[in-house]
Write a protein that holds these residues in place. Structure first.
Motif, PDB file in Angstrom:
ATOM      1  N   VAL B  70       0.614  -1.063  -0.020  1.00 29.36           N
ATOM      2  CA  VAL B  70       0.068   0.027   0.018  1.00 29.36           C
ATOM      3  C   VAL B  70       0.977   1.132  -0.043  1.00 29.36           C
ATOM      4  N   VAL B  71       0.869   2.030  -0.952  1.00 24.01           N
ATOM      5  CA  VAL B  71       1.513   3.090  -0.993  1.00 24.01           C
ATOM      6  C   VAL B  71       0.479   4.578  -0.993  1.00 24.01           C
ATOM      7  N   LEU B  72       1.014   5.344   0.137  1.00 30.66           N
ATOM      8  CA  LEU B  72      -0.213   6.440   0.489  1.00 30.66           C
ATOM      9  C   LEU B  72       0.827   7.763   0.217  1.00 30.66           C
ATOM     10  N   ARG B 129       5.564  10.157   1.659  1.00 28.87           N
ATOM     11  CA  ARG B 129       5.309   8.834   0.890  1.00 28.87           C
ATOM     12  C   ARG B 129       5.398   7.924   1.960  1.00 28.87           C
ATOM     13  N   VAL B 130       4.305   7.028   2.158  1.00 29.66           N
ATOM     14  CA  VAL B 130       4.320   5.936   2.993  1.00 29.66           C
ATOM     15  C   VAL B 130       4.194   4.649   2.274  1.00 29.66           C
ATOM     16  N   GLU B 131       5.081   3.625   2.230  1.00 33.73           N
ATOM     17  CA  GLU B 131       5.043   2.526   1.667  1.00 33.73           C
ATOM     18  C   GLU B 131       4.996   1.281   2.787  1.00 33.73           C
ATOM     19  N   LEU B 132       3.813   0.504   2.682  1.00 30.39           N
ATOM     20  CA  LEU B 132       3.431  -0.442   3.720  1.00 30.39           C
ATOM     21  C   LEU B 132       3.452  -1.941   2.701  1.00 30.39           C
ATOM     22  N   LYS B 133       4.199  -2.882   3.525  1.00 29.58           N
ATOM     23  CA  LYS B 133       4.360  -4.062   2.810  1.00 29.58           C
ATOM     24  C   LYS B 133       4.018  -5.370   3.690  1.00 29.58           C
ATOM     25  N   VAL B 134       3.032  -6.019   3.330  1.00 30.14           N
ATOM     26  CA  VAL B 134       2.788  -7.262   4.210  1.00 30.14           C
ATOM     27  C   VAL B 134       2.671  -8.550   3.339  1.00 30.14           C
ATOM     28  N   PHE B 135       3.301  -9.691   3.883  1.00 28.85           N
ATOM     29  CA  PHE B 135       3.694 -10.908   2.811  1.00 28.85           C
ATOM     30  C   PHE B 135       2.275 -11.807   3.360  1.00 28.85           C
ATOM     31  N   ILE B 136       1.921 -12.272   2.568  1.00 24.57           N
ATOM     32  CA  ILE B 136       0.821 -13.488   2.518  1.00 24.57           C
ATOM     33  C   ILE B 136       1.339 -14.585   2.814  1.00 24.57           C
TER      34      ILE B 136
END
Lengths: 439, 136
Positions: B70-72, B129-136
């Motif tokens: 998710v990039v905000l 700019r915030v980048e959130l990463k979550v692995f599935i």
């Protein structure tokens, strides 16, 4: 596995129920509402919003009590609030015996026991905060479908209805009765409690043998009550127990200081969204009830929830009087299990496909279809929202032309093509002046 | 697949809309409840920050087979002291915002706690700019 049903003759195929269903379980097909069984949580909102009374709950008839030798009624405390001018539960409980029941035991008495068990369980176990009440079966099923990440927050205790049924059967079995002779009938304000007695999810078997709606019992009971001059002393519960029927009653009974009581399924959804977003971790306990006004507003009740709430206050006042006599019976000497037998399972009925890659592909199509739709959620296609229609289309259950706007656009384009075509004549019969703009 | 949302500034009551939509999409994809919870808490906090501090912005979500990013991006004031903003309870929110129950100083700490990877690029007066990463 649900109890809300449709009366096809009464359904006119309007959009009232599809628009309000919290799990988008209803579609209008061939002019009639259709309920998707796996999605229905029996909240009964559709029963309430249907202007044609086409939605009903499958409950048991009063005549079913005669299938048993020993017939026991376990009324929900909501029943006490349905009759104007009655502030003594003993009149209503005696009335139930006049209707053919051999004995009556109050669900509200078990609510007091479940209250104690709640305090004990929370003190002894490490449950995720905020702890969510397990009292409303419609909410439990909604959490299962829409908020599965909150399943660990649910208090794994059986409901007061189930608890009283267990105590009653255990007691009479110890008195020498055969289990198969005892019929325990719950007098219910809602459809969700019908379903969770018939198809229990977290207990191995329900001790409730039949569920009769308050609506049905009311018709039979109302004319009898005036005749009761000297009611038997049958009530065992205090104002704390009967208070469970009202929104906030469970929280008040436990004495929690840091609790939220939320009623009405749409309000509950907003609160659960907040819990899921980690915004209410400072709250100890949340009592969520699907109906506005709690069980007092149940879809199978007769009286308006707010009038019922007013009567509840009067009842509680009357029941708090010091010299009030309570029934003396040793019903609780044999302990029963009050915790769940098995955990609540996640229900993934909202998933497009079990295969992740396939689901992802379908999701992309869904987004593309949704982009083309008018996004005004008119409901004319039979789905509650344009998004729901897009879902139905990718799942092969609907066509894009089900949307009246899309259909009209298509017809318009076809008509345009027809006009263009009609102006085109073969060169062999072209006269001078025709098609001169064609070049 | 990619999803795009525009987030309005100042609209506290509707804030969390994009996070809610993403949650719904993830449920339909059959993503596990634990992963959904991680992404929705982290994304909700980031979306909230954009509303409270930066007058809104744009959200771009990428759903892949084994991760979600998710990039905000906003054109807000930027974060002055990123290390302090990462501390639990540190907040620059106004009294008005706090009185509405926001600005408890949990935003960045919660993003860090729930996202598997968190990248923040911020420039004072330009935006964040915030980048959130979550692995599935």
């Amino acid at each position: 596995m649900h109890s809300v049903i449709l009366d096809k003759d009464k359904c006119v195929g309007c959009t009232d129920c599809i628009k309000r269903c919290p799990t988008e379980a209803i579609r209008v097909r061939n002019g009639k509402a259709e309920i998707t069984v796996e999605r229905c949580i029996d909240c009964g909102l559709c029963i309430r919003v249907c202007r044609n009374n086409a939605k009903k709950a499958k409950t048991d008839p009063l005549s079913m009590i005669h299938d048993y030798k020993f017939k026991i009624a376990i009324p929900a405390p909501t029943l006490y609030t349905q009759f104007k001018g009655i502030t003594d539960p003993n009149i209503i409980l005696t009335g139930l015996k006049y209707l053919g029941f051999d004995d009556v035991f109050e669900v509200s008495k078990a609510a007091e026991i479940v209250t104690q068990e709640t305090l004990k369980y929370i003190a002894e176990h490490d449950i995720a905060k905020p702890v969510l009440s397990s009292a409303c079966p419609a909410i439990i099923r909604m959490i299962q479908i829409r908020f599965p990440s909150l399943i660990p927050n649910i208090l794994p205790l059986i409901s007061p209805k189930e608890a009283i049924a267990r105590y009653v059967k255990t007691y009479f079995i110890h008195q020498g009765m055969k289990e198969e002779d005892i019929g325990v009938f719950f007098i219910s304000p809602c459809a969700a409690k019908v379903t969770n007695s018939r198809y229990p999810q977290v207990i191995n078997k329900s001790y409730v043998d039949g569920v009769i709606s308050i609506k049905k019992i009311y018709m039979e009971l109302q004319p009898l009550l005036k005749k009761i001059k000297e009611p038997e002393v049958l009530s065992m519960s205090t104002s704390k127990g009967i208070g469970w029927a009202d929104s906030g009653g469970e929280g008040r009974a436990t004495g929690f200081e840091n609790y939220i009581a939320v009623d009405g399924i749409e309000n509950v959804i907003q609160i659960l969204e907040k819990v899921e977003n980690g915004k209410l971790e400072d709250i100890d306990f949340i009592e969520c009830l699907a109906c506005v006004g709690g069980c007092l507003g149940g879809p199978l009740t007769v009286e308006d929830a707010f009038v019922a709430s007013h009567r509840m206050e009067k009842l509680k006042k009357e029941m708090s009087k010091k010299n009030r006599k309570l029934r003396d019976i040793d019903l609780f000497s044999h302990p029963v299990k009050l915790t769940w037998d098995k955990p609540l399972k996640v229900k993934s009925v909202l998933t497009l496909d079990d295969d992740r890659e396939k689901a992802l592909e379908m999701m992309e199509q869904l987004e593309a279809i949704y982009e083309r739709l008018p996004k005004i959620d008119c409901g004319s296609c039979g789905a509650p929202t344009c998004r729901a229609l897009a879902e139905d289309i990718v799942c092969g259950k609907a066509h894009v032309e089900d949307c009246v706007f899309m259909l009209r656009e298509k017809v318009r384009n076809m008509a345009k093509d027809m006009v263009i075509l009609s102006e085109k004549l073969p060169p062999s019969i072209q006269k001078k002046g025709d098609n001169e703009n064609d070049g | 697949m990619k999803l795009h949302y525009k987030v309005d500034g100042g609209a506290f009551t509707s804030a969390g809309f994009a996070a809610g939509q993403v949650k719904r999409t993830l449920r339909q994809l059959g993503i596990s409840p634990e992963i959904i919870r991680k992404i929705s808490i982290a994304m909700y906090e980031a979306e909230m920050n954009m509303v409270l501090h930066a007058n809104g912005g744009n959200v771009d979500v990428e759903l892949a087979k084994d991760y979600i990013t998710v990039v905000l991006e906003d054109q807000g004031p930027g974060i002055e002291d990123i290390d302090r903003a990462m501390e639990v309870g540190y907040s620059t929110a106004s009294q008005k915002v706090r009185s509405m129950g926001f600005g408890a100083g949990m935003g960045l700490p919660n993003m860090k706690r729930y996202a598997d990877e968190l990248t923040i690029d911020t420039k004072l007066g330009v935006g964040t700019r915030v980048e959130l990463k979550v692995f599935i």
